[in-house]
Design a protein around this motif. Sequence first.
Motif, short mmCIF file in Angstrom:
data_model
loop_
_atom_site.label_atom_id
_atom_site.label_comp_id
_atom_site.label_asym_id
_atom_site.label_seq_id
_atom_site.Cartn_x
_atom_site.Cartn_y
_atom_site.Cartn_z
N VAL A 50 0.83 -1.20 0.00
CA VAL A 50 0.00 0.00 0.00
C VAL A 50 0.87 1.25 0.00
N VAL A 51 2.01 1.23 0.68
CA VAL A 51 2.92 2.38 0.65
C VAL A 51 3.46 2.59 -0.76
N TRP A 52 3.91 1.50 -1.38
CA TRP A 52 4.41 1.60 -2.75
C TRP A 52 3.33 2.14 -3.68
N ALA A 53 2.10 1.59 -3.56
CA ALA A 53 1.02 2.00 -4.46
C ALA A 53 0.67 3.47 -4.28
N CYS A 54 0.59 3.94 -3.02
CA CYS A 54 0.22 5.34 -2.77
C CYS A 54 1.30 6.29 -3.29
N VAL A 55 2.56 5.98 -2.99
CA VAL A 55 3.66 6.84 -3.43
C VAL A 55 3.73 6.86 -4.96
N GLU A 56 3.60 5.69 -5.57
CA GLU A 56 3.67 5.62 -7.03
C GLU A 56 2.49 6.34 -7.68
N LYS A 57 1.30 6.19 -7.12
CA LYS A 57 0.12 6.84 -7.69
C LYS A 57 0.28 8.36 -7.68
N ARG A 58 0.65 8.91 -6.55
CA ARG A 58 0.80 10.36 -6.44
C ARG A 58 1.94 10.86 -7.32
N ALA A 59 3.05 10.12 -7.31
CA ALA A 59 4.21 10.54 -8.10
C ALA A 59 3.90 10.50 -9.60
N ARG A 96 20.61 13.66 -17.40
CA ARG A 96 20.35 12.26 -17.12
C ARG A 96 18.87 11.90 -17.11
N MET A 97 18.00 12.86 -16.88
CA MET A 97 16.59 12.55 -16.62
C MET A 97 15.65 13.27 -17.57
N THR A 98 14.49 12.64 -17.76
CA THR A 98 13.36 13.30 -18.40
C THR A 98 12.59 14.06 -17.32
N PRO A 99 11.72 14.99 -17.71
CA PRO A 99 10.89 15.66 -16.69
C PRO A 99 10.07 14.68 -15.86
N PHE A 100 9.54 13.63 -16.49
CA PHE A 100 8.75 12.64 -15.76
C PHE A 100 9.59 11.97 -14.68
N GLU A 101 10.79 11.55 -15.03
CA GLU A 101 11.67 10.89 -14.07
C GLU A 101 12.08 11.84 -12.94
N PHE A 102 12.34 13.09 -13.29
CA PHE A 102 12.72 14.09 -12.29
C PHE A 102 11.62 14.26 -11.24
N TRP A 103 10.38 14.46 -11.70
CA TRP A 103 9.30 14.73 -10.75
C TRP A 103 8.91 13.50 -9.96
N ARG A 104 9.07 12.30 -10.53
CA ARG A 104 8.82 11.09 -9.74
C ARG A 104 9.83 10.98 -8.60
N ALA A 105 11.10 11.26 -8.89
CA ALA A 105 12.11 11.21 -7.84
C ALA A 105 11.83 12.24 -6.75
N MET A 106 11.43 13.44 -7.15
CA MET A 106 11.12 14.48 -6.17
C MET A 106 9.91 14.10 -5.33
N MET A 107 8.90 13.52 -5.96
CA MET A 107 7.69 13.14 -5.23
C MET A 107 7.96 12.02 -4.24
N MET A 108 8.80 11.06 -4.58
CA MET A 108 9.09 9.97 -3.66
C MET A 108 9.74 10.51 -2.39
N ASN A 109 10.70 11.43 -2.54
CA ASN A 109 11.32 12.04 -1.37
C ASN A 109 10.32 12.88 -0.59
N HIS A 110 9.50 13.63 -1.31
CA HIS A 110 8.50 14.49 -0.66
C HIS A 110 7.51 13.67 0.16
N ASP A 111 7.02 12.58 -0.39
CA ASP A 111 5.98 11.81 0.28
C ASP A 111 6.51 10.94 1.41
N LEU A 112 7.73 10.44 1.30
CA LEU A 112 8.27 9.57 2.33
C LEU A 112 9.03 10.34 3.40
N ARG A 113 9.75 11.37 3.01
CA ARG A 113 10.59 12.10 3.95
C ARG A 113 10.06 13.49 4.29
N GLY A 114 9.01 13.92 3.63
CA GLY A 114 8.44 15.23 3.94
C GLY A 114 9.15 16.39 3.29
N ASN A 115 10.27 16.11 2.62
CA ASN A 115 11.05 17.15 1.96
C ASN A 115 11.67 16.59 0.68
#
Length: 417
Positions: A50-59, A96-115
């Motif tokens: 469920v953590v993986w699914a929520c983080v991936e969905k939002r990202a 190294r990254m596409t915009p999609f990859e960049f924002w997914r990486a940012m969202m994963m840190n944002h959702d799990l670590r708050g920053n």
Amino acid sequence: MASIIQTVGRWFGWGGAMGENTGQQTGMPDAKLISGTRTIAADGALQLSVVWACVEKRANIIASLPFFAYKERDGEKELARTSRLYGLLKESPNSRMTPFEFWRAMMMNHDLRGNAYARIDRDMPGEGQSIGEAVALWPMPADQVSPVVLEDGSMVYEYMISGKVAILAEENVLHLKNLGNGTIGLAKLDFMSASTDELANAQSSASKMFGNSGKPTAVLMIDSALSAAQREGLRANYGELTSGSTQRLAVLEANMKYQQLSLSPADQQLIETRQFGTEELCRWFDVPPVLVNHPGQIKYGNDDIIEDIFYKLTIAPLIKNFEQAFRKRVMTPRQRASMVCEFQMDALLRGSAQKRAEINAKNVQNGITTRAEIRQLEGWPYMPGTEVLTVQSNLVPLDMLGKTPPASGGSGADLAQ
């Protein structure tokens, strides 16, 4: 005693989740809600489906939204296709990254670590500029970054990489913050530790139970005393009652009695616990359970209504936060004076041809957009004569209203009588 500790803490700037002080900033809770609970790190939490699914969905949703740079002039906006910002956002944030990859990486840190942090590479500042324009954005893992508030109130960021520490000025770091005191976001995984620990324990119990063929712990009771050799023989003969193969039929002799000690999965309410744990973590991530394939009851209506609520109450505030942070940290003062960067929420309609067609039809029929604009949005070729605004009354140009007779019936005067 508690009030004394709180008073002393406030004196030294220890204000818990809402506190602020100079020096290193932390979004960690001062104390656990339930003592003895584990704080599961990001690697462990992502092993909960469920953590993986929520983080991936939002990202995925945030990363799939176009993020455009516009020029503003006399209250009107047009795409700034030739600007560096446009290429940075639409084509490539870094080598190294596409915009999609960049924002997914940012969202994963944002959702799990708050920053979420990104290093801003800039060119040399031009004449009259204090900082140069951004030419690249590089995500930095939140666990390797420490925000520091200096005595004068300014901030720097300590970035630990390859055994070294790089000190970055605040104007060279894009900082996306979750709920917090405005200086740093709260570390979500640490605040939700009781919920993740509970679900992890339930998953562990289920794994052990099914790994043992679903057999509970039990004792074999016998009326007479046994020798050591007899006890070992019974263990060898009847051990499969609590472990091992499920194919063998065990026959108890004499006055032997089998007594189960541990609770069955049904008695433990294991299934209900895991279902509740899934719903609980969905609340932490503000994701409707149905969107992560949870088979729970849909309480707010059909899927369209749930998605609409999710986009309005969860995604829209997120992108507003990101737009403002990007404007404050990435754009130069000169760019802020003449440009704006915005996510395009309309892109969410691309998955629904019916909704898109209905909205396009209403916009054309009410003189809001031209057919040429609709064709451009849909990626269709331009057709002459489609660049005028029309309204539903025979879909005539706005400047021809009152000059063109109705399609049927008498004149306007006749209709008015």
